[in-house]
Design an enzyme around this catalytic site. Structure first.
Site, PDB file in Angstrom:
ATOM      1  N   LYS A  40      54.690  35.006  30.153  1.00 29.63           N
ATOM      2  CA  LYS A  40      53.909  36.190  30.305  1.00 29.63           C
ATOM      3  C   LYS A  40      53.810  37.318  29.671  1.00 29.63           C
ATOM      4  O   LYS A  40      52.852  38.161  29.556  1.00 29.63           O
ATOM      5  CB  LYS A  40      54.079  36.508  32.036  1.00 29.63           C
ATOM      6  CG  LYS A  40      53.773  35.487  32.828  1.00 29.63           C
ATOM      7  CD  LYS A  40      53.864  36.158  34.488  1.00 29.63           C
ATOM      8  CE  LYS A  40      53.513  35.057  35.333  1.00 29.63           C
ATOM      9  NZ  LYS A  40      53.401  35.632  36.770  1.00 29.63           N
ATOM     10  N   ASN A  57      66.675  48.214  42.921  1.00 30.84           N
ATOM     11  CA  ASN A  57      66.995  47.021  42.180  1.00 30.84           C
ATOM     12  C   ASN A  57      68.520  47.159  42.060  1.00 30.84           C
ATOM     13  O   ASN A  57      69.215  48.148  41.962  1.00 30.84           O
ATOM     14  CB  ASN A  57      66.445  47.110  40.891  1.00 30.84           C
ATOM     15  CG  ASN A  57      66.438  45.772  40.152  1.00 30.84           C
ATOM     16  OD1 ASN A  57      66.293  44.759  40.816  1.00 30.84           O
ATOM     17  ND2 ASN A  57      66.511  45.635  39.001  1.00 30.84           N
ATOM     18  N   THR A  75      52.447  31.345  32.790  1.00 27.06           N
ATOM     19  CA  THR A  75      53.391  31.631  33.803  1.00 27.06           C
ATOM     20  C   THR A  75      54.641  31.613  32.818  1.00 27.06           C
ATOM     21  O   THR A  75      54.867  31.546  31.725  1.00 27.06           O
ATOM     22  CB  THR A  75      53.328  30.748  34.952  1.00 27.06           C
ATOM     23  OG1 THR A  75      54.413  31.045  35.845  1.00 27.06           O
ATOM     24  CG2 THR A  75      53.639  29.264  34.512  1.00 27.06           C
TER      25      THR A  75
HETATM   26  P1  ATR Z   1      60.071  37.876  37.704  1.00 26.35           P
HETATM   27  O1  ATR Z   1      59.158  38.160  36.382  1.00 26.35           O
HETATM   28  O2  ATR Z   1      59.769  36.717  38.368  1.00 26.35           O
HETATM   29  O3  ATR Z   1      59.904  39.245  38.694  1.00 26.35           O
HETATM   30  P2  ATR Z   1      62.475  38.550  36.683  1.00 26.35           P
HETATM   31  O4  ATR Z   1      61.949  39.326  35.421  1.00 26.35           O
HETATM   32  O5  ATR Z   1      63.597  37.746  36.006  1.00 26.35           O
HETATM   33  O6  ATR Z   1      61.654  37.907  37.482  1.00 26.35           O
HETATM   34  O7  ATR Z   1      63.099  39.680  37.833  1.00 26.35           O
HETATM   35  C1  ATR Z   1      64.159  39.251  38.951  1.00 26.35           C
HETATM   36  C2  ATR Z   1      64.289  40.265  39.759  1.00 26.35           C
HETATM   37  O8  ATR Z   1      65.112  39.625  40.612  1.00 26.35           O
HETATM   38  C3  ATR Z   1      65.161  41.390  39.115  1.00 26.35           C
HETATM   39  O9  ATR Z   1      64.770  42.539  40.153  1.00 26.35           O
HETATM   40  C4  ATR Z   1      66.401  41.223  39.471  1.00 26.35           C
HETATM   41  O10 ATR Z   1      67.356  41.988  39.506  1.00 26.35           O
HETATM   42  P3  ATR Z   1      68.126  42.600  37.946  1.00 26.35           P
HETATM   43  O11 ATR Z   1      67.029  43.235  37.506  1.00 26.35           O
HETATM   44  O12 ATR Z   1      69.031  43.348  38.392  1.00 26.35           O
HETATM   45  O13 ATR Z   1      68.315  41.415  37.246  1.00 26.35           O
HETATM   46  C5  ATR Z   1      66.430  40.486  40.842  1.00 26.35           C
HETATM   47  N1  ATR Z   1      67.508  39.748  41.049  1.00 26.35           N
HETATM   48  C6  ATR Z   1      67.588  38.246  40.798  1.00 26.35           C
HETATM   49  N2  ATR Z   1      68.724  37.582  41.270  1.00 26.35           N
HETATM   50  C7  ATR Z   1      69.390  38.502  41.921  1.00 26.35           C
HETATM   51  C8  ATR Z   1      70.634  38.726  42.686  1.00 26.35           C
HETATM   52  N3  ATR Z   1      71.446  37.620  42.782  1.00 26.35           N
HETATM   53  N4  ATR Z   1      70.905  39.921  43.031  1.00 26.35           N
HETATM   54  C9  ATR Z   1      70.222  41.061  43.136  1.00 26.35           C
HETATM   55  N5  ATR Z   1      69.079  40.912  42.362  1.00 26.35           N
HETATM   56  C10 ATR Z   1      68.497  39.863  41.794  1.00 26.35           C
END
Ligand code: ATR
Length: 280
Positions: free
Chosen positions: A66, A151, A62
């Site tokens: 990953k 995104n 996890t």
């Molecule tokens: P995981 O592997 O669990 O999917 P991650 O790779 O950190 O985690 O991805 C998190 C996602 O949530 C991404 O799409 C991130 O957007 P960015 O690519 O722009 O970083 C999105 N995300 C997290 N916090 C955010 C926020 N406050 N506003 C908008 N998008 C957010």
């Protein structure tokens, strides 16, 4: 023979996986044990080499390992390679083989709980992280008509689309564009962490333009009903939370290790009981 299974992540103290997998072993009368190992990123290679040396029969991976774990495994299966991440490892006669059950876990839960057939469906994925990749790559192979990705950082959405070899129609969108285009989709899936405990009053996008008879999913399961899902329900959508995905990815990992599929309802109940007072 009693075997050891496990989870590596950082942190893993609050993981629901040990309680869920140990219950599955008991369901089948197996004496095996599943243990969560808190592995600092600096120790990842040593931990995986150690898993092999000790003959650990299989393990889950996890956050945040990953992607990085892949270089220490002996073989990666095709879907996990396409997704670019591994969440399940099987020790096959001393060789560590990496799989990804996250995307399939989501799709199975979706079919089970909300939408039996995905043929010709138009889907919007919000977020472009690891979870979104798994869900996109698996859905792309399931007969849907199109999958768009919205995104905050648009180039991450573009990367997922260009990494996918399946010929599914797709485009990337800003979060604002997605808000205005909601009526074009049958199924809307939040894969971001926005709305997860303790930030329970946040939403990834506004649902003001949500049309009728939509399916709205969130991969978060704590809280079981995020603000995003609450708003969707108010607007008449069929909603699906992240519990099913979590349980199915675990059941699919269990199947890879044991060749048997555990009882999904019992697994869900175990996680629900464990979440108990912590959900909102
Ligand atoms: P995981 O592997 O669990 O999917 P991650 O790779 O950190 O985690 O991805 C998190 C996602 O949530 C991404 O799409 C991130 O957007 P960015 O690519 O722009 O970083 C999105 N995300 C997290 N916090 C955010 C926020 N406050 N506003 C908008 N998008 C957010």
């Amino acid at each position: 023979m009693q075997k050891l299974y496990g989870l590596i992540g950082y942190p893993v103290e609050h993981s629901m996986s040990p309680i869920m997998h140990n219950a599955c072993f008991r369901e089948f009368g197996m004496m095996h044990v599943y243990h969560a190992f808190n592995v600092h990123p600096d120790h990842l290679e040593k931990a995986i080499v150690g898993m092999k040396a000790l003959g650990v029969a299989g393990f889950n991976v996890t956050i945040p390992h990953k992607i990085n774990c892949m270089k220490y495994l002996d073989k990666i299966d095709e879907l996990a390679m396409k997704i670019g991440a591994v969440n399940t490892v099987v020790n096959e006669n001393g060789k560590l083989i990496g799989y990804n059950t996250d995307g399939l876990g989501f799709v199975k839960a979706l079919k089970d709980e909300a939408c039996e057939t995905l043929t010709n469906k138009k889907i919007l994925i919000i977020g472009a992280g690891g979870a979104a990749r798994g869900i996109y790559m698996t859905l792309a192979d399931s007969g849907v008509e199109r999958i768009d990705i919205a995104n905050r950082t648009i180039h991450r959405a573009d990367e997922i689309i260009s990494d996918c070899s399946d010929s599914v129609q797709s485009t990337s969108l800003s979060l604002q564009q997605a808000e205005c285009a909601l009526k074009n989709y049958d199924i809307i899936i939040n894969t971001t962490s926005i709305g997860m405990y303790p930030h329970i009053n946040e939403m990834p996008i506004s649902l003001d333009h949500l049309g009728e008879k939509k399916i709205v999913c969130d991969i978060i399961y704590n809280p079981l009903e995020t603000k995003f899902l609450k708003e969707a329900k108010k607007r008449g959508a069929l909603i699906q939370n992240g519990l099913g995905m979590f349980v199915y990815q675990g059941a699919l990992a269990f199947e890879k290790w044991q060749g048997k599929f555990p009882n999904i309802d019992d697994m869900k109940q175990i996680v629900l009981d464990k979440l108990g007072g912590k959900t909102c």
